[in-house]
Every structure is written in structure tokens, then in C-alpha cells.
Write an enzyme that holds these catalytic residues in place. Structure first.
Site, PDB file in Angstrom:
ATOM      1  N   GLY A  49       0.424  -0.601  -0.117  1.00  0.00           N
ATOM      2  CA  GLY A  49      -0.052  -0.186   0.154  1.00  0.00           C
ATOM      3  C   GLY A  49       0.979   1.571  -0.166  1.00  0.00           C
ATOM      4  O   GLY A  49       2.427   0.478  -0.126  1.00  0.00           O
ATOM      5  N   GLU A  87      -0.358   0.288  -5.619  1.00  0.00           N
ATOM      6  CA  GLU A  87       0.741   0.078  -5.085  1.00  0.00           C
ATOM      7  C   GLU A  87       0.777  -0.989  -4.856  1.00  0.00           C
ATOM      8  O   GLU A  87       2.081  -1.472  -5.019  1.00  0.00           O
ATOM      9  CB  GLU A  87       0.316   0.963  -3.613  1.00  0.00           C
ATOM     10  CG  GLU A  87       0.324   2.334  -3.461  1.00  0.00           C
ATOM     11  CD  GLU A  87       1.439   2.927  -3.199  1.00  0.00           C
ATOM     12  OE1 GLU A  87       2.296   1.981  -3.198  1.00  0.00           O
ATOM     13  OE2 GLU A  87       1.682   4.414  -3.449  1.00  0.00           O
ATOM     14  N   GLU A 132       4.341  -2.242  -5.366  1.00  0.00           N
ATOM     15  CA  GLU A 132       4.852  -3.250  -4.491  1.00  0.00           C
ATOM     16  C   GLU A 132       5.882  -4.707  -4.812  1.00  0.00           C
ATOM     17  O   GLU A 132       6.643  -5.171  -3.769  1.00  0.00           O
ATOM     18  CB  GLU A 132       4.244  -2.876  -3.349  1.00  0.00           C
ATOM     19  CG  GLU A 132       4.794  -1.620  -2.654  1.00  0.00           C
ATOM     20  CD  GLU A 132       4.145  -1.031  -1.336  1.00  0.00           C
ATOM     21  OE1 GLU A 132       4.119  -2.416  -0.578  1.00  0.00           O
ATOM     22  OE2 GLU A 132       3.970  -0.220  -1.059  1.00  0.00           O
ATOM     23  N   GLU A 167      10.822  -6.995   0.708  1.00  0.00           N
ATOM     24  CA  GLU A 167      10.674  -8.421   0.492  1.00  0.00           C
ATOM     25  C   GLU A 167       9.051  -8.617  -0.186  1.00  0.00           C
ATOM     26  O   GLU A 167       7.997  -7.796   0.823  1.00  0.00           O
ATOM     27  CB  GLU A 167      10.213  -8.966   1.723  1.00  0.00           C
ATOM     28  CG  GLU A 167      12.259  -9.579   1.765  1.00  0.00           C
ATOM     29  CD  GLU A 167      12.144 -10.494   2.430  1.00  0.00           C
ATOM     30  OE1 GLU A 167      12.177 -11.998   3.136  1.00  0.00           O
ATOM     31  OE2 GLU A 167      13.056  -9.757   3.604  1.00  0.00           O
TER      32      GLU A 167
END
Length: 141
Positions: free
Chosen positions: A38, A54, A58, A109
């Protein structure tokens, strides 16, 4: 004089089978902790679109947006006790479509994590991750 206001941010909550998608954060607040992908909502961007953006940035995962699951606040203080960060977080259920988790953007990660490990807080988690996951699971029933 205008007072500071909280920043609006989203959490993309992706549940697949008995796992949920988490990222380990690289930056404050919550650097080093595991949480849902997020980030900040851009001006004029709906929260559902922000969650999907997001999520892709990510993790590389693509999804479709579902309902809002929860709203919560993330408030961090500095060493003097002053508020350093205040985000109002909107958790959006996202339904996995494609991709394997790969850390990108500000994630160290990205991984599918067993729901039991999240609910038992076996990992170092950001605040309220287990609570938001429990709401996501309840919404699926």
C-alpha cells in the site's frame, strides 16, 4: 495557521487460499515490518485505483478491487513524542489475477504468507495487520 492533516493511504489486501500477500517495508513508518502492500493515495485517485496501483508497484501482482474492508490510522511518534507520521489507511480487498510476488518500489520483500502465521503474529507485523486480515476472511464467508 493551518494544522497538519493526516495523509490518506491504502492497503491492498490480497487473500489467496490459505495465504495472504505481505511486503516487508523498506521505509518509515514501519521499516522492516511486514504488512499489506500500500501507500499514499494521489490527488483525484479513487482508493480502489490507488490500492491496485500500489499493489502492482510493490509486488508486481495484478488484481481487481473489491470492497473496502476497514479504515484505521497509523500514527508514529519521534523520540520527543511529537507525531512524525499520521496516515489514515483504507484497506481494500483485492482479488489476485496474475503474477508472482517480487519486491519493488519501497518493499524489501514480497511474499505469500500463511494466514495462521499472520493471525498468530509469528512475524514482525505492522500494527493491525492481523485484525485487517481477520476482517478480510470474515468478508469472504
Amino acid at each position: 495557521m493551518s494544522l497538519p492533516v493526516p495523509r490518506l493511504a491504502v492497503l491492498a489486501v490480497v487473500v489467496r487460499g490459505d495465504q495472504a500477500l505481505l511486503v516487508r517495508r523498506a521505509n518509515p513508518p514501519d521499516a522492516g515490518l511486514w504488512g499489506f502492500p500500500g501507500g499514499k493515495v494521489d490527488w483525484g485517485e479513487p482508493v480502489e485505483a490507488a490500492a491496485l496501483r500500489e499493489l502492482a508497484e510493490e509486488t508486481g501482482i495484478t488484481a481487481t478491487a473489491g470492497p473496502v474492508l476497514a479504515c484505521t490510522d497509523a500514527i508514529s511518534r519521534d523520540e520527543t513524542g511529537a507525531i512524525a507520521f499520521h496516515y489514515h489507511l483504507v484497506a481494500v480487498a483485492c482479488h489476485w489475477q496474475a503474477g508472482a510476488p517480487q519486491a519493488g518500489d519501497d518493499a524489501l520483500e514480497a511474499a505469500w504468507v500463511a494466514q495462521d502465521d499472520i493471525l498468530s503474529e509469528a512475524l514482525p507485523l505492522s500494527a493491525r495487520v492481523a485484525e485487517v486480515l481477520a476482517r478480510a476472511l470474515a468478508a469472504q464467508r
